[in-house]
Design an enzyme around this catalytic site. Structure first.
Site, PDB file in Angstrom:
ATOM      1  N   GLU A 248      45.478  47.394  30.010  1.00 14.58           N
ATOM      2  CA  GLU A 248      46.764  47.414  30.714  1.00 14.58           C
ATOM      3  C   GLU A 248      46.814  46.124  31.518  1.00 14.58           C
ATOM      4  O   GLU A 248      46.176  46.021  32.562  1.00 14.58           O
ATOM      5  CB  GLU A 248      46.836  48.613  31.668  1.00 14.58           C
ATOM      6  N   CYS A 282      52.782  45.823  38.183  1.00 13.09           N
ATOM      7  CA  CYS A 282      52.723  45.287  36.817  1.00 13.09           C
ATOM      8  C   CYS A 282      54.058  45.504  36.102  1.00 13.09           C
ATOM      9  O   CYS A 282      54.454  44.681  35.286  1.00 13.09           O
ATOM     10  CB  CYS A 282      51.559  45.873  36.045  1.00 13.09           C
TER      11      CYS A 282
HETATM   12  P1  NDP Z   1      41.497  40.718  37.587  1.00 13.11           P
HETATM   13  O1  NDP Z   1      41.965  40.806  36.194  1.00 13.11           O
HETATM   14  O2  NDP Z   1      40.709  39.532  37.980  1.00 13.11           O
HETATM   15  O3  NDP Z   1      40.604  41.990  37.956  1.00 13.11           O
HETATM   16  C1  NDP Z   1      40.878  43.311  37.510  1.00 13.11           C
HETATM   17  C2  NDP Z   1      39.591  44.115  37.560  1.00 13.11           C
HETATM   18  O4  NDP Z   1      38.619  43.548  36.682  1.00 13.11           O
HETATM   19  C3  NDP Z   1      38.937  44.145  38.936  1.00 13.11           C
HETATM   20  O5  NDP Z   1      38.337  45.398  39.146  1.00 13.11           O
HETATM   21  C4  NDP Z   1      37.882  43.071  38.807  1.00 13.11           C
HETATM   22  O6  NDP Z   1      36.847  43.217  39.714  1.00 13.11           O
HETATM   23  C5  NDP Z   1      37.404  43.293  37.401  1.00 13.11           C
HETATM   24  N1  NDP Z   1      36.726  42.155  36.809  1.00 13.11           N
HETATM   25  C6  NDP Z   1      36.832  40.842  37.121  1.00 13.11           C
HETATM   26  N2  NDP Z   1      36.058  40.093  36.306  1.00 13.11           N
HETATM   27  C7  NDP Z   1      35.463  40.949  35.452  1.00 13.11           C
HETATM   28  C8  NDP Z   1      34.576  40.781  34.351  1.00 13.11           C
HETATM   29  N3  NDP Z   1      34.137  39.589  33.962  1.00 13.11           N
HETATM   30  N4  NDP Z   1      34.171  41.875  33.681  1.00 13.11           N
HETATM   31  C9  NDP Z   1      34.617  43.106  34.040  1.00 13.11           C
HETATM   32  N5  NDP Z   1      35.444  43.318  35.071  1.00 13.11           N
HETATM   33  C10 NDP Z   1      35.884  42.259  35.772  1.00 13.11           C
HETATM   34  O7  NDP Z   1      42.731  40.879  38.479  1.00 13.11           O
HETATM   35  P2  NDP Z   1      42.888  40.437  39.959  1.00 13.11           P
HETATM   36  O8  NDP Z   1      42.646  41.647  40.764  1.00 13.11           O
HETATM   37  O9  NDP Z   1      42.102  39.230  40.330  1.00 13.11           O
HETATM   38  O10 NDP Z   1      44.417  39.997  39.916  1.00 13.11           O
HETATM   39  C11 NDP Z   1      44.785  38.795  39.249  1.00 13.11           C
HETATM   40  C12 NDP Z   1      46.067  38.946  38.504  1.00 13.11           C
HETATM   41  O11 NDP Z   1      46.006  40.032  37.605  1.00 13.11           O
HETATM   42  C13 NDP Z   1      47.254  39.264  39.372  1.00 13.11           C
HETATM   43  O12 NDP Z   1      47.806  38.134  39.899  1.00 13.11           O
HETATM   44  C14 NDP Z   1      48.181  39.913  38.391  1.00 13.11           C
HETATM   45  O13 NDP Z   1      48.864  38.939  37.681  1.00 13.11           O
HETATM   46  C15 NDP Z   1      47.253  40.631  37.466  1.00 13.11           C
HETATM   47  N6  NDP Z   1      47.143  42.041  37.782  1.00 13.11           N
HETATM   48  C16 NDP Z   1      47.814  42.931  37.030  1.00 13.11           C
HETATM   49  C17 NDP Z   1      47.747  44.259  37.319  1.00 13.11           C
HETATM   50  C18 NDP Z   1      48.462  45.267  36.527  1.00 13.11           C
HETATM   51  O14 NDP Z   1      48.667  46.370  37.001  1.00 13.11           O
HETATM   52  N7  NDP Z   1      48.834  44.982  35.312  1.00 13.11           N
HETATM   53  C19 NDP Z   1      46.977  44.764  38.442  1.00 13.11           C
HETATM   54  C20 NDP Z   1      46.282  43.746  39.167  1.00 13.11           C
HETATM   55  C21 NDP Z   1      46.370  42.434  38.830  1.00 13.11           C
HETATM   56  P3  NDP Z   1      36.903  42.399  41.076  1.00 13.11           P
HETATM   57  O15 NDP Z   1      38.137  42.826  41.784  1.00 13.11           O
HETATM   58  O16 NDP Z   1      35.665  42.831  41.738  1.00 13.11           O
HETATM   59  O17 NDP Z   1      36.924  40.932  40.690  1.00 13.11           O
END
Ligand code: NDP
Length: 503
Positions: A248, A282
């Site tokens: 997602e 999102c």
């Molecule tokens: P990320 O995609 O960076 O992170 C989402 C999740 O993945 C977090 O729990 C993160 O952990 C984890 N994660 C990060 N790196 C890894 C990895 N290598 N392997 C496995 N898990 C990992 O999203 P962000 O929170 O940094 O947000 C960045 C952008 O993502 C936003 O600007 C937005 O555009 C989008 N976003 C979209 C969402 C949606 O609902 N579709 C929700 C949130 C963000 P950790 O937080 O510890 O890094």
């Protein structure tokens, strides 16, 4: 001091084994959590494997009872949980409450419908399989790893967790590093309803903790919510073990206003869809396309309303400090290339961003193509609804979207042709609150579905059984004893069944 200046979030992440979650509005520490190592994650997965076998072995009626009990526990802790969501994300308590209420309705639906959707049932065998009895059921996968975001730290992961639990799986949940406290609390509350085994565990940490979860071969599916870029990294890690994933990711949702739309209702919905939760949704509205005939009237409605919306009151701060730079870049670019209707570069006063509406921004600019995740929206005049739809569909993303039109048939037809997983008609984001509707996107917005019957099946494997009830006289086809007469009978039968051309 501004929160965006307060980085790094972790007091000493390299040398200590904890990290802090901060209140993005005040910079205060909300909680300190272990930064769980890959070994700790693997131990959690090991415990989850055993718990999964126990949970899957329960009678489905008992699982349903436990999940409904969990729903009641979450509901009774609604205020406490909403306060924690408010502190970790900065969103108003009212919005946090709404998100938890929605999560509860999904938990309820998943618990009540799992047996009906996944349970064993007979299926038709067709003429050639007349002597067979065929059954289909959906069995649990085992351990499901859930990697969650921070923007809706209860509603979004619960879309996977509730459905995966209802399908008979155990969960290891890695919440975003910005909202670990909420993730921990969700698992603690579950243990009140299911104290016997660690069926739902939360592991806290940074990206490496999530990476360890994705790389563990005993995890049978990863449910990921977050950015498209991270989804690709998670998918690459999962590829090593052929672990399937449901992704997602983000969106760039379009909002189309047709000539016969109720403009007051459209402007109201558009504003809330774009600005609520500071645009960190999102399926939030990011692009608006308005047909020429009603453009001026719609803009009057929109501008009148936006003047009353206040950052810090109607919505909270930008939760992730780094996102402020993305929002600023998009606003700078949009206001240079287009015309600011409300706000502009000065609207960014981190951690808050005031509402920004810009019109006539070129379709190839970052503010129109990339996910902004802020309280900003671009508006464009189109010849007609067809052109609006073409522009809406010319995006790499395809998560949600909205159509406003009084003509139900026309609106539904436009909605069907919108390249997205979900479309709301005459309201915004309404699909997310209908538990029986699947939720997910196409293209860069990801694949797979949470919610609804599809969401239950996403966390289960189909098991097909064909049992021969009696030997078909003169038709022993799967045997080396098969003779030419049997084959001839088969050809006659198949010609009778399928050989006629129908008009
Ligand atoms: P990320 O995609 O960076 O992170 C989402 C999740 O993945 C977090 O729990 C993160 O952990 C984890 N994660 C990060 N790196 C890894 C990895 N290598 N392997 C496995 N898990 C990992 O999203 P962000 O929170 O940094 O947000 C960045 C952008 O993502 C936003 O600007 C937005 O555009 C989008 N976003 C979209 C969402 C949606 O609902 N579709 C929700 C949130 C963000 P950790 O937080 O510890 O890094």
């Amino acid at each position: 001091m501004l929160v965006s200046d307060a980085l790094p979030v972790y007091r000493d992440a390299m040398t200590t084994l904890t990290f802090d979650s901060l209140n993005p509005a005040t910079g205060e520490i909300v909680g300190s959590h272990p930064r769980q190592s890959p070994d700790a994650v693997h131990e959690a997965v090991g415990r989850a494997e055993q718990a999964a076998a126990w949970w899957a072995g329960l009678d489905p009626a008992e699982r349903r009872r436990r999940l409904l009990d969990y729903k009641a526990v979450v509901t009774r802790h609604l205020k406490e949980l909403a306060e924690l969501v408010h502190q970790e994300t900065g969103k108003p308590v009212g919005d946090a409450t709404l998100e938890i209420v929605l999560a509860v309705t999904h938990l309820d639906w998943a618990a009540r419908n799992a047996r009906k959707v996944l349970g064993r049932r007979r299926v038709a065998t067709g003429m050639i399989g007349l002597n067979l009895a065929a059954t289909l059921e959906y069995l649990p996968l085992g351990v499901v790893g859930v990697i969650g975001p921070w923007n809706y730290p209860v509603f979004t992961p619960m879309g996977s967790i509730a459905y995966a639990l209802a399908a008979g799986n155990a969960i290891v949940f890695k919440p975003s590093e910005l909202t670990p406290g909420v993730g921990v609390r969700l698992a603690e509350l579950f243990a009140q309803s299911v104290p016997e085994q660690p069926v739902f565990q939360t592991v806290t940490g940074l990206g490496e903790t999530g990476a360890a979860l994705a790389a563990d071969p005993r995890v049978k599916k990863i449910a990921f919510t977050g950015s498209t870029a991270t989804a690709k990294r998670v998918m690459a890690a999962c590829a090593e073990n052929l672990t399937p994933i449901v992704a997602e990711c983000g969106g760039k949702d379009a909002f189309i206003v047709d000539a016969d739309a109720d403009l007051a209702a459209a402007a109201d919905a558009c504003l809330w869809g774009a600005m609520s939760n500071a645009g960190q949704t999102c399926v939030g509205v990011e692009r608006v396309y308005v047909v020429d005939a009603v453009y001026e009237s719609f803009m009057r409605e929109l501008s009148g309303r936006v003047a009353r919306v206040r950052a810090g009151e109607d919505y909270g701060p930008i939760t992730m400090p780094g996102q402020v730079d993305v929002i600023r870049r998009h606003i700078d670019d949009a206001t240079k290339a287009g015309r600011a209707v409300t706000g502009g570069p000065g609207s960014v006063r981190a951690p808050y961003v005031d509402p920004v509406i810009v019109e006539d921004v070129p379709e190839d600019s970052p503010a129109v193509r990339e996910e902004t995740f802020g309280p900003t929206v671009t508006v464009r005049r189109t010849r007609d609804a067809q052109e609006a739809l073409s522009l809406a569909n010319a995006s790499a993303y395809g998560l949600g979207g909205t159509i406003f039109s009084r003509d139900a048939r026309r609106a539904t037809e436009l909605a069907r042709r919108m390249r997205s997983g979900m479309t709301a008609v005459n309201s915004v984001i309404s699909f997310a609150g209908v538990p029986s509707l699947p939720f997910g996107g196409v293209g860069d917005s990801g694949f797979g579905r949470i919610h609804g019957a599809d969401g239950l099946r996403e966390f289960a494997r189909p098991k097909a059984i064909a049992r021969q009830r009696f030997a078909m006289p003169g038709m022993n086809l799967t045997s080396f004893n098969r003779g030419p007469a049997e084959l001839e009978r088969l050809v006659r039968l198949v010609t009778f069944l399928h050989g006629r051309r129908k008009r």
